[in-house]
Motif scaffolding. Sequence first.
Motif, PDB file in Angstrom:
ATOM      1  N   VAL A  23       0.824  -1.275   0.024  1.00 55.66           N
ATOM      2  CA  VAL A  23      -0.023  -0.122   0.067  1.00 55.66           C
ATOM      3  C   VAL A  23       0.838   1.321  -0.115  1.00 55.66           C
ATOM      4  O   VAL A  23       1.948   1.514   0.722  1.00 55.66           O
ATOM      5  CB  VAL A  23      -0.750   0.042   1.378  1.00 55.66           C
ATOM      6  N   CYS A  24       0.599   2.127  -0.810  1.00 53.29           N
ATOM      7  CA  CYS A  24       1.133   3.509  -0.794  1.00 53.29           C
ATOM      8  C   CYS A  24       0.023   4.469  -0.419  1.00 53.29           C
ATOM      9  O   CYS A  24      -0.857   4.321  -0.822  1.00 53.29           O
ATOM     10  CB  CYS A  24       1.536   4.056  -2.279  1.00 53.29           C
ATOM     11  N   ALA A  25       0.290   5.405   0.582  1.00 54.33           N
ATOM     12  CA  ALA A  25      -0.473   6.161   1.325  1.00 54.33           C
ATOM     13  C   ALA A  25      -0.356   7.396   1.017  1.00 54.33           C
ATOM     14  O   ALA A  25       0.969   7.961   1.236  1.00 54.33           O
ATOM     15  CB  ALA A  25      -0.785   5.643   2.755  1.00 54.33           C
ATOM     16  N   TRP A  77      -8.241  18.397   3.075  1.00 50.47           N
ATOM     17  CA  TRP A  77      -7.114  17.471   3.339  1.00 50.47           C
ATOM     18  C   TRP A  77      -7.598  15.971   3.148  1.00 50.47           C
ATOM     19  O   TRP A  77      -8.975  15.640   3.311  1.00 50.47           O
ATOM     20  CB  TRP A  77      -6.851  17.422   5.012  1.00 50.47           C
ATOM     21  N   ALA A  78      -6.993  15.219   2.369  1.00 52.52           N
ATOM     22  CA  ALA A  78      -7.320  13.881   1.776  1.00 52.52           C
ATOM     23  C   ALA A  78      -6.394  12.859   2.053  1.00 52.52           C
ATOM     24  O   ALA A  78      -4.924  12.922   2.337  1.00 52.52           O
ATOM     25  CB  ALA A  78      -7.643  13.888   0.355  1.00 52.52           C
ATOM     26  N   VAL A  79      -6.794  11.652   2.282  1.00 46.95           N
ATOM     27  CA  VAL A  79      -6.019  10.392   2.411  1.00 46.95           C
ATOM     28  C   VAL A  79      -6.418   9.477   1.195  1.00 46.95           C
ATOM     29  O   VAL A  79      -7.498   8.839   1.102  1.00 46.95           O
ATOM     30  CB  VAL A  79      -6.231   9.653   3.688  1.00 46.95           C
ATOM     31  N   VAL A  80      -5.574   9.111   0.561  1.00 45.68           N
ATOM     32  CA  VAL A  80      -5.908   8.254  -0.504  1.00 45.68           C
ATOM     33  C   VAL A  80      -4.686   6.865  -0.220  1.00 45.68           C
ATOM     34  O   VAL A  80      -3.573   7.245  -0.454  1.00 45.68           O
ATOM     35  CB  VAL A  80      -5.305   8.686  -2.027  1.00 45.68           C
ATOM     36  N   LEU A  81      -5.490   5.616  -0.647  1.00 45.02           N
ATOM     37  CA  LEU A  81      -4.559   4.444  -0.416  1.00 45.02           C
ATOM     38  C   LEU A  81      -4.512   3.937  -1.682  1.00 45.02           C
ATOM     39  O   LEU A  81      -5.496   3.573  -2.255  1.00 45.02           O
ATOM     40  CB  LEU A  81      -5.165   3.445   0.766  1.00 45.02           C
ATOM     41  N   LEU A  82      -3.365   3.535  -2.192  1.00 48.87           N
ATOM     42  CA  LEU A  82      -3.209   2.767  -3.492  1.00 48.87           C
ATOM     43  C   LEU A  82      -2.463   1.419  -3.259  1.00 48.87           C
ATOM     44  O   LEU A  82      -1.425   1.457  -2.672  1.00 48.87           O
ATOM     45  CB  LEU A  82      -2.250   3.571  -4.372  1.00 48.87           C
TER      46      LEU A  82
END
Length: 516
Positions: free
Chosen positions: A428-430, A506-511
């Motif tokens: 996971v890339c956060a 403000w955002a958090v995206v998990l790839l």
Amino acid sequence: MHQARITLDKDFTVAEVPRRLFGSFVEHLGRCVYTGIFEPGHPAADSQGFRQDVLELVREMGPSIIRYPGGNFVSGYNWEDGVGPVADRPVRLDGAWHSIETNAFGLHEFVEWSRRAGTEVMEAVNLGTRGVEEARALVEYANHSGGTYWSDLRRKNAAAVGLPEDPFGIKIWCLGNELDGPWQIGHKTAEEYGRLAQETAKAMRLVDPTIELVAVGSSGSGMPTFGTWEHTVLSHAYSEVDYISMHAYYQEHQGDVASFLAAGVEMDSFIDGVVATVDAVKAAGKHRKQVNIAFDEWNVWYLHSEEGAEPDQHAAAEWVEHPRLIEDTYSVTDAVVVGTLLNSLLRHGDRVKIANQAQLVNVIAPIRSEQGGPAWRQSSFWPFARMSQHARGQILSLAVESGKMHTKRYGDVDVVDAAATWDEHSGVCALFLANRDISALSEVQLRLNGLSPASVRSAEVLTIPADGDRHTANTEQDQSAVQLVPLDSVSIEESAVRIELPALSWAVVLLDVQNA
């Protein structure tokens, strides 16, 4: 619309994410302890008086380490007052916050509460009115197994309050608090404090060689002694300590929202300045060990009201128990700033190994509670909770090209602020992203080198709600006005990821990613 381009490379890393970066702070100040984490008789309190509704929110928020018992409070505190049978503990005047301290809650209670919360204890010693012997005795009381005066007293006192007798095992200790500040009880010059810290550290380590020690740094970058204070203190104590502390609080001044939203730029500069001073002392002293940073107080704090109005009340007018002090209500704007401050700390994870958001409950806090009533999340709860949960593995070094916005304090700054981690184990890339513009969205193009984005695991954003504005906040009456909501505008196009950030967000995206 603003445009931003972010490039990351799995081989360009800063450091492994330090878990202690996601710390908090509990001080005997106002209602942080009493009616905050501790309220016997509350419907949600257990047999020890610990509020279970607050504990559940603390576990959800995920602090890894909590500093205790101060703060300004500790510089006039006798730790012995808070141990032993509760009925025998003395009631004292707390000069730091002009309050009455009952000592119904002390070290044993806090250690037990921390165990239940799943957090590490970061204990501060009083180097304002006390010194070497009291600090040495406290380490023996807390950490020695038994067979000595102080350790056997711990076991006796634990039995008296029905708590475990085993050693506390406290590893992180603060050598006082803000002793560079004239407001501090026992204020000292850098020379005075540097020698005291050196000798106190030596004595504490003779009791427990495994502990880690934090020397007091400047109370803020605006202090007249900033820089020279760190240099002088470390010139004495470099060999004896592991960290130097930093403190910083930010607020919106006279409607200058752009500069407020750029507070992370000042935090970046502040950290870089302290690192430079630490390394200069290291080089001059020919030291081999590396002293790092404990940013053990940081937050948004409205220290003063607008011009022409009465100043905020920072101490009780009368001598009363746990008065309401510094209970700021946090808006969407404040939460976005908190998110950018967390981004700054994460970007500096190679040197900032400990950080403590001040404070945990009620006092400039992400969690609020009412006596006999509910507990709820403030807007600032969300960036901390998500970064604590998802920042894992390696901190990535990012190349950011962003549109600019002008600020009075810092000149032109990036509209888009970013930090990222990559966990090889989970794949996971956060990404932690902020859009500082209060009226325009930002389109972000993310390129990954050495990694191939396979899918979007999740994407959430905190922004202005449809029926609100940038001042919208969670309150006792409306506890869910500000929430994280799904961020739908994330797409993967070949080797790039496109993200559209709403204004002021403000955002958090998990790839989910794979090695390219």
